[in-house]
Design an enzyme around this catalytic site. Structure first.
Site, mmCIF file in Angstrom:
data_model
loop_
_atom_site.group_PDB
_atom_site.id
_atom_site.type_symbol
_atom_site.label_atom_id
_atom_site.label_comp_id
_atom_site.label_asym_id
_atom_site.label_seq_id
_atom_site.Cartn_x
_atom_site.Cartn_y
_atom_site.Cartn_z
ATOM 1 N N HIS A 22 0.918 -1.173 -0.081
ATOM 2 C CA HIS A 22 -0.115 -0.197 0.013
ATOM 3 C C HIS A 22 0.975 1.283 0.149
ATOM 4 O O HIS A 22 0.420 2.315 -0.282
ATOM 5 C CB HIS A 22 -0.991 0.084 1.181
ATOM 6 C CG HIS A 22 -2.277 0.229 0.853
ATOM 7 N ND1 HIS A 22 -2.944 0.461 -0.343
ATOM 8 C CD2 HIS A 22 -3.306 0.677 1.887
ATOM 9 C CE1 HIS A 22 -4.154 0.737 -0.017
ATOM 10 N NE2 HIS A 22 -4.364 1.035 1.120
ATOM 11 N N ASP A 105 -0.676 2.337 -5.260
ATOM 12 C CA ASP A 105 -0.743 0.991 -5.757
ATOM 13 C C ASP A 105 -2.056 0.561 -6.356
ATOM 14 O O ASP A 105 -3.471 1.251 -6.070
ATOM 15 C CB ASP A 105 -0.658 0.123 -4.302
ATOM 16 C CG ASP A 105 -1.871 0.278 -3.383
ATOM 17 O OD1 ASP A 105 -1.940 1.379 -3.010
ATOM 18 O OD2 ASP A 105 -2.736 -0.378 -3.071
ATOM 19 N N ASN A 126 -9.169 3.775 -1.006
ATOM 20 C CA ASN A 126 -9.642 4.786 0.106
ATOM 21 C C ASN A 126 -8.735 6.033 -0.421
ATOM 22 O O ASN A 126 -9.297 6.918 -0.083
ATOM 23 C CB ASN A 126 -9.574 4.140 1.429
ATOM 24 C CG ASN A 126 -10.480 3.112 1.386
ATOM 25 O OD1 ASN A 126 -11.598 3.040 1.056
ATOM 26 N ND2 ASN A 126 -10.164 2.222 2.332
#
Length: 200
Positions: A22, A105, A126
């Site tokens: 991430h 990512d 998100n």
């Protein structure tokens, strides 16, 4: 082209997350800062770490005709609140979404694949969702760094928060450098040229 850009590496702060999938956006921003020989410094009121430099035809940190001003950014919030820092910095520097590059990512691309694009959906990411909410727009540029899909039945949330296996670490280093090259070309030659070179 614009004379001021925000280049934002998406990720989670702290050593626990430093080497996870991430956090590839952080890794690329760190590589650009290393090339420019600048240090990211905490700016608490922005909830970010920021380093200002220039990127031009002769590379990061080298004043030259055609070089643009760049703020390299790592949010100090968790991924799902990344937009707080981006929104505040966009206001501070007076940049529009079209002058912001988000490096993140991408599950839908294999490791070794990059895609540069402008706008688009969040695809469940998100960090992008938070940026869209705080910028009131999704029309920022994206450098999508492929990390591949989780193996077997592993949950995507667990996969992105896990580290790369030792067998992939050399490949990750190559891709971080290539993504940094792509950002440089994007800022100096434009999106179309960078897409033609790096979209794979």
């Amino acid at each position: 082209m614009t004379d001021m850009w925000l280049v934002v590496g998406l990720g989670n702060p702290g050593p626990t997350y430093a080497h996870t999938r991430h956090n590839v956006g952080y890794m690329v921003v760190d590589e650009l800062a290393r090339r420019a020989r600048v240090a990211l410094r905490s700016v608490p009121k922005m909830r970010a770490e920021v380093a200002e430099t220039r990127i031009g035809p002769l590379g990061p940190g080298v004043p030259a005709p055609g070089a643009v001003r760049v703020a390299l950014v790592r949010s100090r919030t968790y991924m799902n609140e990344s937009g707080i820092a981006v929104g505040r910095l966009a206001t501070f520097y007076g940049v529009t979404p079209a002058e912001i590059v988000a490096i993140h990512d991408e599950l839908d691309l294999d490791l070794g694949q990059l895609r540069l694009k402008k706008g688009g959906g969040d695809n469940g990411h998100n960090g992008l969702k938070s940026m869209r909410a705080h910028l009131h727009s999704g029309d920022f540029l994206r450098v999508r760094f492929g990390i591949g899909r989780p193996p077997g039945r592993q949950a995507p949330a667990d996969f992105v928060l896990s580290g790369f296996p030792a067998s992939q670490r050399d490949a990750v280093g190559v891709e971080v450098a290539r993504a940094a090259d792509a950002v440089e070309m994007l800022l100096t030659e434009g999106l179309s040229a960078a897409q033609n070179r790096y979209n794979s």
